[in-house]
Every structure is written in C-alpha cells, then in structure tokens.
Enzyme design. Sequence first.
Site, PDB file in Angstrom:
ATOM      1  N   ARG A 110       0.831  -1.201   0.000  1.00  0.00           N
ATOM      2  CA  ARG A 110       0.000   0.000   0.000  1.00  0.00           C
ATOM      3  C   ARG A 110       0.860   1.243   0.000  1.00  0.00           C
ATOM      4  O   ARG A 110       1.974   1.265   0.523  1.00  0.00           O
ATOM      5  CB  ARG A 110      -0.887   0.049   1.246  1.00  0.00           C
ATOM      6  CG  ARG A 110      -1.864  -1.111   1.329  1.00  0.00           C
ATOM      7  CD  ARG A 110      -2.683  -1.016   2.586  1.00  0.00           C
ATOM      8  NE  ARG A 110      -1.813  -0.821   3.745  1.00  0.00           N
ATOM      9  CZ  ARG A 110      -2.201  -0.244   4.874  1.00  0.00           C
ATOM     10  NH1 ARG A 110      -3.430   0.195   5.014  1.00  0.00           N
ATOM     11  NH2 ARG A 110      -1.359  -0.114   5.876  1.00  0.00           N
TER      12      ARG A 110
ATOM     13  N   SER B 275       8.505  -4.737   6.306  1.00  0.00           N
ATOM     14  CA  SER B 275       8.336  -5.711   7.391  1.00  0.00           C
ATOM     15  C   SER B 275       9.153  -6.977   7.183  1.00  0.00           C
ATOM     16  O   SER B 275       8.611  -8.087   7.094  1.00  0.00           O
ATOM     17  CB  SER B 275       6.872  -6.059   7.529  1.00  0.00           C
ATOM     18  OG  SER B 275       6.119  -4.884   7.608  1.00  0.00           O
TER      19      SER B 275
ATOM     20  N   ASP C 109       6.885  -3.225  10.715  1.00  0.00           N
ATOM     21  CA  ASP C 109       5.447  -3.108  11.022  1.00  0.00           C
ATOM     22  C   ASP C 109       5.148  -3.260  12.506  1.00  0.00           C
ATOM     23  O   ASP C 109       4.212  -2.642  13.025  1.00  0.00           O
ATOM     24  CB  ASP C 109       4.602  -4.083  10.187  1.00  0.00           C
ATOM     25  CG  ASP C 109       5.049  -5.530  10.302  1.00  0.00           C
ATOM     26  OD1 ASP C 109       6.111  -5.771  10.907  1.00  0.00           O
ATOM     27  OD2 ASP C 109       4.341  -6.412   9.785  1.00  0.00           O
TER      28      ASP C 109
HETATM   29 MG    MG Z   1       0.534  -5.991   8.221  1.00  0.00          MG
END
Ligand code: MG
Length: 902
Positions: free
Chosen positions: A524, A588, A642
Amino acid sequence: QVDRYLYHMRLSDDVLLDVMARFQAEMVKGLGRDTNPTATVKMLPSFVRSLPDGSEKGDFLAVDLGGSLFRAHQVKVFDDGKQSCQLESKFYPTPKEVIQGNGAELFDYVAECLLDFMENKNLKHKKLPLGFTFSFPCKQTKLEEGVLLGWTKHFKVRGVQETDVVSSLHKALQKHKASFVPAGDLDVLALVNDTVGTMMTCGYDDQRCEVGLIIGTGTNACYMEEMRHIDLVEGDEGRMCINTEWGAFGDDGALDDLRTEFDRELDLGSLNPGKQLFEKMISSLYLGELVRLILLKMTKEGLLFNGKVSPALLTKGKIEVQHVYAMEKYKEGLSNTKEILTELNLSPSEEDCIAVQHVCTIVSFRSANLCAAALAAILTRMRENKKLLRMRTTVGIDGGLYKSHPQYAKRLHKVVRRLVPNCDVRFLLSLSGSGRGAAMVTAVAYRLAAQRKQIDAALAPFLLSLETLREVKTKMRTELEYGLKRETQASATVKMLPTYVCGTPDGTEKGKFLALDLGGTNFRVLLVKIRSGRRRSVQMYNKIFAIPLEIMQGTGEELFDHIVQCIADFLEYMGIKGARLPLGFTFSFPCRQASIDKGTLVGWTKGFKATDCEGEDVVDMLREAIRRRNEFDLDIVAVVNDTVGTMMTCGYEDPNCEIGLIAGTGSNVCYMEDMKNIEIVEGNEGKMCINTEWGGFGDNGCIDNIRTKYDQEVDEGSLNPGKQRYEKMTSGMYLGEIVRQILIDLTKQGLLFRGQISESLRKRGIFETKFLSQIESDRLALLQVRRILQQLGLDSTCDDSIIVKEVCGAVSKRAAQLCGAGLAAVVEKKRENRGVEHLRITVGVDGTLYKLHPHFSRVLRETVKELAPQCDVTFMLSEDGSGKGAALITAVAKRLHNVGQK
Ligand code: MG
Ligand code: ADP
C-alpha cells in the site's frame, strides 16, 4: 355401513397433516431440557454418533431382546470393499414366565442362551465384543449403559425398571464365569434399541440411511439429529441418533380426538393401561384385538352374523394379527376370511365376510396412516435441519407388520410420499434385523475407538503442557539475551535489531506524510495527515497495489521499480505529484539498521524472494529506483518495521504501550529496551525500540523437541527451508498449510475422506488460514463446515468435518500458546528491566490472525497471564499500524532532525 360405522378410523390427509404437526411439536418438546420431563415422546439420545462407513471389520456377538423372538447372533463383518457381512443366528423361545417374571431370571436366561449359542458355534473360548439389542425405552448416558424407563409391549419383568440393563447382563454373565472362561469377560460394548439397529444395518448397505423404523410387535423410530438440538447431551458437534420412543405419543391426551371407543377399551385391557397409546393404534400386537372389539360391538348391534356372538368372539386375543393379514389378502377373495370366522364359531354370510375384510382394512390402513404421519414429521425435521429444499434419504425398516402384511408397505410408502412431497424417500427393508444392527453398532464403536486412538496420536504433539510452554518461554528469554549481547548477537537466531526509534509520540507531531507498507499481504501507499493540539487527529488515504508473484520473486531492481511505479500512480491519483513529502517506509522484513533511515535487509521472509536485495540497504534501493524514474523526489526519513509501527500507533493513544505484536502473515514482536542492555548500539541513556524478529526463534534447533513432522514438511515446502521455524508454527501464512499436512496424513491412514486424497488436498496453499477461522467459529454448524470443505474440493462426511475442525483447533491453539509463551518472555524481561514486582504494560497488536480468528487472541492472552503472572498485560488493537505508525515515526524523526539542525 362399515365405513360409516368406522368413520373415526378413516383419516383424511388434512387430519394426517395435523397429526404430523402435533408430532413435530412433540419432538421439539422431547429434545428441550426444560420441556423433556413432561414430553410423552422421550427423544432418547442413543450415543450412536456415526453410521457405518464400510471400513468396519471383525467378529461380533449380539443378543436381541424385545421383539417377538429372542435371538443370539454371530456377525462377521468383512472389510473387503463389498460391504459383506455374515450372520449366524439362533432363536430362543421367550416363555411367559421369563418375560413376566423377575429381573434376575430374565438376565440369567439371556446369559444362558448366549452361552448355549457360543458353545454351539464353538466360540466358548473367544472373547468377542458383544452388542445388546434391547428394544425398550432406556435412558442412556453412554453407549454401553442404559436405564430402563418402563416396559412396553408384552414384557413386564419385576425389578428391572430404573436399573442399568447392561450391568445386569454383565452380572448374569459373570455368574457363568466358571463354566465358560471368557464369558464373564465378554464386553458389552453397545446397548442398542432395535430401531437404531435397523438404521445401522441398513446404513451399512446404503449410506444415505439416517432413519430407522420398526413396525412390528411394537412401533418406534429413530433418526440422526443435530447435536446442537439435543439439550440433554453435552456438546454441539456432529449428530446423534435419537430414539424417539414414539409409541408413547398421545399418552398426555394429545390424540384423544382420534382415539375411538375401541382404542379405549383395548387400552384398558392391556398390560400397561394409559401408556403407549400411539403404539396401541399401530403395532401388530394390538391390531387383531382391535378388529375383535369392533366385530364384537357390531355383532351385538346386530350388524354382523345375525347378531349372534360366539364365545370365541368374546375371548381376548382370539383374533390374531396373522388373521388380519390373511383376511386382507384380497387376491385370495373371501376364502381366508370365511375360514377364519368359521373357526371362531361365527357363521358368516358372504356379506359378513366382505364387511369383516373391510374392517380389517380400515384398522390396518389407519395404522399405516398414523405411522406415515409421524415419519413425515421426522423427515421434515431432518430436511429443515439440513436446510435443504429437497432431501434424498433412506429409511431402514424392520418389523413383522410391515414385512408380512400384504398391503401395508405399499400404503405406507404412498402416504409418506404424499405428506412430504419434497423428500425423495427410499424405503429399505432390513434383512437380518436388529441383531445384525447391534453388531454393527458395536463394529462402528470398535472402529471409532481405534480411529480415535490414531487421531489422538496424530494430534498429541500439538498439545503443549504448561511445563513445555514454560520451557519455550525460558528458551525465548535466552535467545532474546543472545541477540542483545555483542559476542553472541552475530550468531543469534532472534536478531534483536535496533530500530533507532527512541521515543513514542508525544502528541505534538503534525504534518503530511507519505508511507509505504511492504511486507504484508497487500502493498500500500498512504498519505497521512497528522494534526496536533486540540484538533489532534490522524487522517489517512491509501491505495492498495498488487505485487505480482513474478515481481515478488524476481530481481530487486524490478521490485523497487514496481514500488516506485505504484508511488507515482498514487501521487497522481491524489493530485500531489509535485509535493516533496517526507516518507516513512514500512518494510516488514528483518533489517539491520545503523540509523533510522538505513536498513540492510538480513533476509527475506514470508512470501518474498527477490534477488540482489539481501545485504543491501533498502532505503538506497528505493532512492535509486526513484532516481531511475527521474520523475519526482521524496524525502525518505525512516525505515520502519510493522511491529514498530503498530507499537507507535497504539503508543499515540496509550503511553504505556511499549510492545508491538504482529500476528498476521508473519509473526513478530518489538519492544522498548533500555539502551544500556543493547550492547551493539553506543550509549546507555534512554531506550530504543528493538525489533526482535522472533520468527527466527528455533532456527538453531532449540525448539525442535516440539516441532512435529508436519512442521518439518511445511518447512521443507517453503521458500526458506530451515528458517523462521517459530514463525512457521505461529503465523497466518503457515497454519493452514500445517492443517493440510495433517489432513493428508490422516487421509493416508484411512481416517478421513474415505482414505481418498483428492486432487485439491494435494495443492499447496489450498487450505488458507482464513478457513481455520471459519471452521473454528462456534456459531458455525457442522453442515457449514462441510460446505467450506466442499468449496475446497474436499468431499466430507459429517464425521470428517468434526475431525477437520479438531485438527484446525489443535493447530491454531498451539500457535496462540507458542506466541503467548514468547510474549510472556518479553513482558517478563520488561518487568525485570524496570525492577518492579508488578508490571502494567500495554501491547499494541495488529494482524488478521489475531483480529479475526475466533480463539487465537483469547488463548494468547490466557497463556501470557498463566506464564507471566506478575505482569498485567493490556492488549490494544492497532488501527493500521503500518501506515499510521510509519507516519508517526517519520514525524517524530523529522521533529528530532529539525531540532538537531537548529
Ligand atoms: Mg501488516
Ligand atoms: P499482513 O500480516 O500480511 O500485513 P494481515 O495482518 O492482514 O496482513 O494478515 C494476513 C494474513 O492473515 C493472511 O496471510 C492470512 O494468513 C491470515 N488471514 C486472513 N484472513 C484470516 C482470517 N479470517 N482468520 C485468520 N487468519 C486470516
């Protein structure tokens, strides 16, 4: 004339539909906990939960008490794929002194007959499982126990009511232990009603058979009911056969409007007046007598035999059911009728014969009608349980009236089909009756016990004792320490990566930021607007972009070019193409950071495997890709894990939040560590957030003792074999795959899906973790579980779906417990850092596994509480940690940077 006379016995379809509705209501009453005590239809749980599946095998003994004859059987069931089964039986008389004597004598007699049979068949020295068909209403609490509620039919033995008939039989067998060595050791494995036996016998030949019906000396029916509707038995899973004991329907007066004066008279003269009123209108034990009472009255009124009553006609029992059968053989004209009546010393005219034949027909037709109405009620209930518009099912039937009466079966079928037009019913005659049925129940019980053992064995390694979990916690603690120490950190499996995030937000952050979120299910790009002061708020706009598999696993350059392409699209989409905004990059994966805006990828995890990235600085790679595109510029301020984003997001709301946890595609934790404990970063003042990367826990083999062969298979089939062993036992990306491995193994053992490994079960990834959530949802009926499995191409039986649910439960519970054990180590460490007896701390959590799985979060919390009793841990759900958190970190970093510059 007869028609008019017996007007009340001729039931129209409207009346039958009404009876059907009354019976349906009575079933509901019998199933309900509060209403059962006053229900006449007792709806007795039989503890038979499974139908035969064809894989039963072995030798069994059975005794059958309660029909017109007493029998002993030997049944050999062959597991040859042809559903074959050999039955040898011997009949024994049931003398009146036995069936109307006392209990000890009755069971002695049964034992003696059984022993005689064993001697006869040369089975004296064999210890065979024994099934006991006992066709009277019994209250069962397990398969091998049954307390007699009351005698029915022609039985009335003293001292048996309210006692367990299985233990009585056992005692009687014990007495003969001396003469028959194994006899006392015969295990009565199952107590079965004849209806259940019939259903099971027919179920062996036709797997659709879920109803058993007896129309003989007595009448009764059983059917498979959903457990969740059976209040009297614990548990909601699966189904259980309910012995309706429908013979007592009407004992509360519910059928009084349909009962005639003949029914009342017959009842008064019976062994059990006022009881079994429905049975007395249906079963063969009473039909002859009903006919006699009618003929008697008609004769007295001068309607028959010139009004001359013979002594025989006055004698109870003189007209037997066989007479009724014979008289209704219309093909044979009136000769049978004439003969029978003559034998009763009546001198029948031809008209008398016609009238008597007609009386018989009306009486037996009423029996079939009433039986059909109650059966139709059961079928309708089953169809509604299954939420089907149309149902195909098979009814297994046994009983002399049904078998021997010339028209009965045909009439019954016809009426049932008329009453339930939306059920396609097959009526299957039970060939060797209830004896084989008892053996079949025993065989199924035997099979299930063996299967249970195998399933338990397969799932046993997933059951972790508290002790084991404590061990996991201790090991995790050790690994956390290794990762922090200078000498050991290079080889540590839990890498404890410094993040250079040194403080949580203080509320003064503000501005517009871009954020990228890479490393989860979705990639995103986000625009985050943070306001401070009284109008403190965070606004976010985001767009999800796909990352095609070939890019995820292509070259690094391709991956970053794709990312920049997505950023360009987003800027265009938001209309902010020219703006040079500060950007936080949520990435992440394990990164070794030297500052907040430098992160060297240690190694890919989860589904990523792009080349030329490991060992490279991801911020540099992103900057280069932006430069290559040469279209816009961005100020990359922070690279963020994250977990850290999650912690920061929650920290924005709750200053006590110093831990971030992800339970999504992957599994990871970060927490605020004292600088003085972080040996690889200069300085001893304050705190810094450590990204533990605990997913790698166990990569040195330290938890191999709890890894199962299924975990190993999942690992071997993964992109990074040997790595992230803890993550592979705890995170969304792998749980479904573990389940699939277990299902394959159980199928290979013949315990699931009829031993057939379907094409779809072979497909890696077919069993997604979201299916665990769906299947384990408490609100879901088993039928829905079956539907989910069906969507996956797994054609399951009811039993299969119970097992699948159990497997899912074992896997997800272990995941939550392991995750809890790890988290307990972290909170304990924080408590010791602070040097307090009791620690209150908040954990920010993100991840779909945590959020959507029905039990994961609860088990996780319980485990932490159990393993870290001195810590009071609050779990706080993060609202989009990887977007909001990244922006917050960027804002904090920007603020600190500006302060520094000034
Ligand atoms: Mg996530
Ligand atoms: P990520 O961790 O990838 O950022 P999520 O937190 O949304 O993103 O986690 C996605 C993972 O959660 C999926 O890979 C899947 O394994 C798992 N998942 C998806 N739906 C469910 C669900 N309903 N229940 C449990 N796990 C789920």
